[in-house]
Design an enzyme around this catalytic site. Structure first.
Site, short mmCIF file in Angstrom:
data_model
loop_
_atom_site.label_atom_id
_atom_site.label_comp_id
_atom_site.label_asym_id
_atom_site.label_seq_id
_atom_site.Cartn_x
_atom_site.Cartn_y
_atom_site.Cartn_z
N ARG A 34 0.88 -1.20 0.08
CA ARG A 34 0.12 0.10 0.00
C ARG A 34 0.85 1.17 -0.12
O ARG A 34 0.58 2.26 -0.40
CB ARG A 34 -0.98 -0.05 1.16
CG ARG A 34 -2.23 -0.82 0.92
CD ARG A 34 -3.14 -0.92 2.11
NE ARG A 34 -4.43 -1.26 1.93
CZ ARG A 34 -5.37 -1.74 2.71
NH1 ARG A 34 -5.11 -1.90 3.83
NH2 ARG A 34 -6.44 -2.33 2.24
N LYS A 199 -12.40 -9.53 9.06
CA LYS A 199 -13.29 -8.44 9.39
C LYS A 199 -14.78 -9.05 8.94
O LYS A 199 -15.46 -8.55 8.01
CB LYS A 199 -12.97 -7.37 8.49
CG LYS A 199 -11.55 -6.73 8.93
CD LYS A 199 -11.21 -5.36 8.08
CE LYS A 199 -9.98 -4.80 8.32
NZ LYS A 199 -9.51 -3.66 7.47
N GLY A 352 -6.01 -5.27 1.63
CA GLY A 352 -4.46 -5.19 2.02
C GLY A 352 -3.68 -6.76 2.44
O GLY A 352 -2.59 -6.72 2.07
N GLY A 376 -12.57 -4.07 1.94
CA GLY A 376 -14.04 -3.73 2.03
C GLY A 376 -14.39 -2.48 1.06
O GLY A 376 -15.51 -2.50 0.67
N1 ATP Z 1 -9.96 -18.99 10.16
C1 ATP Z 1 -9.54 -17.86 10.41
N2 ATP Z 1 -9.16 -17.45 11.60
C2 ATP Z 1 -8.74 -16.32 12.03
N3 ATP Z 1 -8.11 -15.12 11.38
C3 ATP Z 1 -8.16 -15.64 9.77
C4 ATP Z 1 -8.75 -16.71 9.50
N4 ATP Z 1 -8.93 -16.87 8.13
C5 ATP Z 1 -8.03 -15.57 7.79
N5 ATP Z 1 -7.66 -14.80 8.84
C6 ATP Z 1 -7.10 -13.45 9.17
O1 ATP Z 1 -7.84 -12.55 8.17
C7 ATP Z 1 -6.81 -11.68 7.96
C8 ATP Z 1 -7.21 -10.64 6.88
O2 ATP Z 1 -8.66 -10.30 6.98
P1 ATP Z 1 -9.33 -9.08 6.22
O3 ATP Z 1 -10.51 -9.16 6.21
O4 ATP Z 1 -8.63 -7.78 7.05
O5 ATP Z 1 -8.80 -8.99 4.60
P2 ATP Z 1 -8.20 -7.74 3.66
O6 ATP Z 1 -7.66 -8.53 2.45
O7 ATP Z 1 -7.11 -7.01 4.44
O8 ATP Z 1 -9.18 -6.92 3.53
P3 ATP Z 1 -9.55 -5.17 3.90
O9 ATP Z 1 -8.27 -4.49 2.96
O10 ATP Z 1 -10.84 -5.01 3.97
O11 ATP Z 1 -8.73 -5.16 5.51
C9 ATP Z 1 -5.57 -12.10 7.80
O12 ATP Z 1 -4.64 -11.48 8.76
C10 ATP Z 1 -5.89 -13.81 8.46
O13 ATP Z 1 -4.82 -14.14 9.39
O1 3PG Z 2 -7.59 -2.20 5.55
C1 3PG Z 2 -8.47 -1.69 4.95
O2 3PG Z 2 -9.53 -2.35 4.43
C2 3PG Z 2 -8.53 -0.24 5.01
O3 3PG Z 2 -7.21 0.48 5.41
C3 3PG Z 2 -9.65 0.38 5.89
O4 3PG Z 2 -9.40 0.01 7.16
P1 3PG Z 2 -10.67 -0.42 7.99
O5 3PG Z 2 -11.41 -1.46 7.74
O6 3PG Z 2 -10.02 -0.45 9.50
O7 3PG Z 2 -11.50 0.95 8.01
#
Ligand code: ATP
Ligand code: 3PG
Length: 395
Positions: A34, A199, A352, A376
């Site tokens: 990022r 999330k 991310g 998200g």
């Molecule tokens: N079964 C699980 N139990 C706990 N954590 C998990 C599991 N599967 C995935 N994860 C965790 O989910 C996290 C990523 O989730 P997240 O929803 O933040 O995705 P993202 O790609 O970063 O999307 P965003 O940009 O919206 O944050 C990772 O750190 C991973 O370890």
């Molecule tokens: O990791 C993300 O998806 C963005 O940086 C937004 O972060 P947030 O879900 O904590 O608002």
């Protein structure tokens, strides 16, 4: 949307809202994707003689200054990537920010401390958010929105500040919106969305809308356990969004009514604890022991998900299938990533951590049509929603 070319930035203070929310291990940045994605816009402004003030969030410190969420390590990395010093303000709108910004010469750049140290940034109270926005806007003469990953947040730096200053979209937002538009217009079918990650409560919200658009929805990662529980299965200590079980039952019914294939894990890696070397077994997804937690999808699920991606013409994937940061639980994420790479389809990875996983697992980034910096944010874009950060830039 106005772009950088529409702003006369020479000699002026420009506030850039970037998404620098990177994964950290202590003070070590484990994936700088990022930050790298934010460089072209910042560099373009510097080359045009602006005084650039970058603002961003890191993690979710919830309105309090917490050292583990400091952006200081990010300032150092940004400086390396830009090839010039990045002055760091130790607060957001306080004395340090004021003096740091004051000292900037044309072509110099500063980064403010984590926006989310300030309660006004995320406040639901318009007056409180607005008051913070006024202070932030007071640091600059112009605003550039470029934090695509945060455009779905109605936060002061994303939504309110562009209403107070002449503004434009940066190159990253322009590029992201350009690609994601392809996923909302004349989408080639089968259209498959793969969801995972942690999330859960945020992202469950997008499912109702996605069910009206996709042919198949594959659910893995931390997201899957709320679905398994909603079907009446034991999920042990796995990630669970207890208060959304009814909503998820509704999704299961709705998918059935609409003829959308909703595909859940059939097996998982059930671990005794959340740790890199945790003892674990492959168990049926319907028989997770009460004292275990699912940390990855199992081998049968990897095959199943790969087969559901294989004939797709469009795929969007957000959220790792397991705790990919631990090698033992990264296999499911790798299998899904490889299935996307092998598909003859328009493939977009968003988020991310999802993008970080692709790089950590050593997979070729050019194996995907696009890797988005927003998780998200991309999901909400795909829903066809008006995103606060984009709406504010369009005004
Ligand atoms: N079964 C699980 N139990 C706990 N954590 C998990 C599991 N599967 C995935 N994860 C965790 O989910 C996290 C990523 O989730 P997240 O929803 O933040 O995705 P993202 O790609 O970063 O999307 P965003 O940009 O919206 O944050 C990772 O750190 C991973 O370890
Ligand atoms: O990791 C993300 O998806 C963005 O940086 C937004 O972060 P947030 O879900 O904590 O608002």
């Amino acid at each position: 949307m106005r772009t950088l070319d529409d702003l006369d930035v020479k000699g002026r203070r420009v506030l850039v809202r970037a998404d620098l929310n990177v994964p950290l291990d202590g003070e070590t940045i484990t994936d700088d994707g990022r930050i790298r994605a934010s460089v072209p816009t910042i560099r373009a402004l510097l080359e045009r003689g602006a005084k650039v003030v970058v603002c961003a969030h890191l993690g979710r410190p919830k309105g309090k200054a917490e050292p583990k969420y400091s952006l200081r390590p990010v300032a150092a990395r940004l400086g390396e990537l830009l090839g010039q010093d990045v002055a760091f303000a130790t607060d957001v709108v306080g004395d340090s920010a004021a003096s740091t910004v004051e000292a900037l010469q044309d072509g110099q750049v500063a980064l403010l401390e984590n926006l989310r140290y300030e309660p006004g940034e995320e406040s639901k109270d318009d007056a409180e958010r607005g008051a913070f926005a006024e202070r932030l806007a007071g640091l600059a003469e112009l605003y550039v929105g470029d934090g695509f990953g945060a455009v779905h947040r109605k936060h002061a730096s994303v939504y309110d500040v562009p209403r107070l200053l002449p503004h434009a979209a940066g190159g990253l937002i322009e590029a992201e919106v350009g690609v994601l538009r392809r996923l909302t217009e004349d989408t080639e079918r089968p259209y498959v969305v793969v969801l995972g990650g942690a999330k859960v409560s945020d992202k469950l919200g997008v499912i109702a809308n996605l069910l009206t658009k996709v042919d198949r929805l594959l659910i893995g990662g931390g997201m899957a356990y709320t679905f398994l529980k909603a079907q009446g299965h034991e999920v042990g200590n796995s990630l669970l969004q207890e208060d959304q079980l009814d909503q998820v039952r509704g999704f299961l019914d709705e998918a059935g009514r609409r003829g959308v294939e909703l595909v859940l894990p059939v097996d998982v890696l059930a671990a005794v604890t959340y740790a890199p070397d945790a003892e674990h077994d492959v168990v049926e997804a319907t028989a997770i022991p009460a004292d275990r937690e699912g940390l990855d999808i199992g081998p049968k699920t990897r095959e199943l998900f790969a087969s559901k991606v294989a004939d797709a013409r469009t795929v969007f994937w957000n959220g790792p299938m397991g705790v990919f940061e631990f090698d033992a639980f990264s296999g499911g994420t790798k299998a899904v990533a490889e299935a996307l790479i092998g598909a003859d389809a328009f493939t977009v990875v968003g988020g991310g951590d999802s993008a970080a996983a692709v790089r950590r697992l050593g997979l070729p980034e050019d194996g995907f049509s696009h890797i988005s910096t927003g998780g998200g944010a991309s999901l909400e874009y795909l829903e066809g929603k008006t995103l606060p950060g984009l709406a504010a830039l369009e005004d």
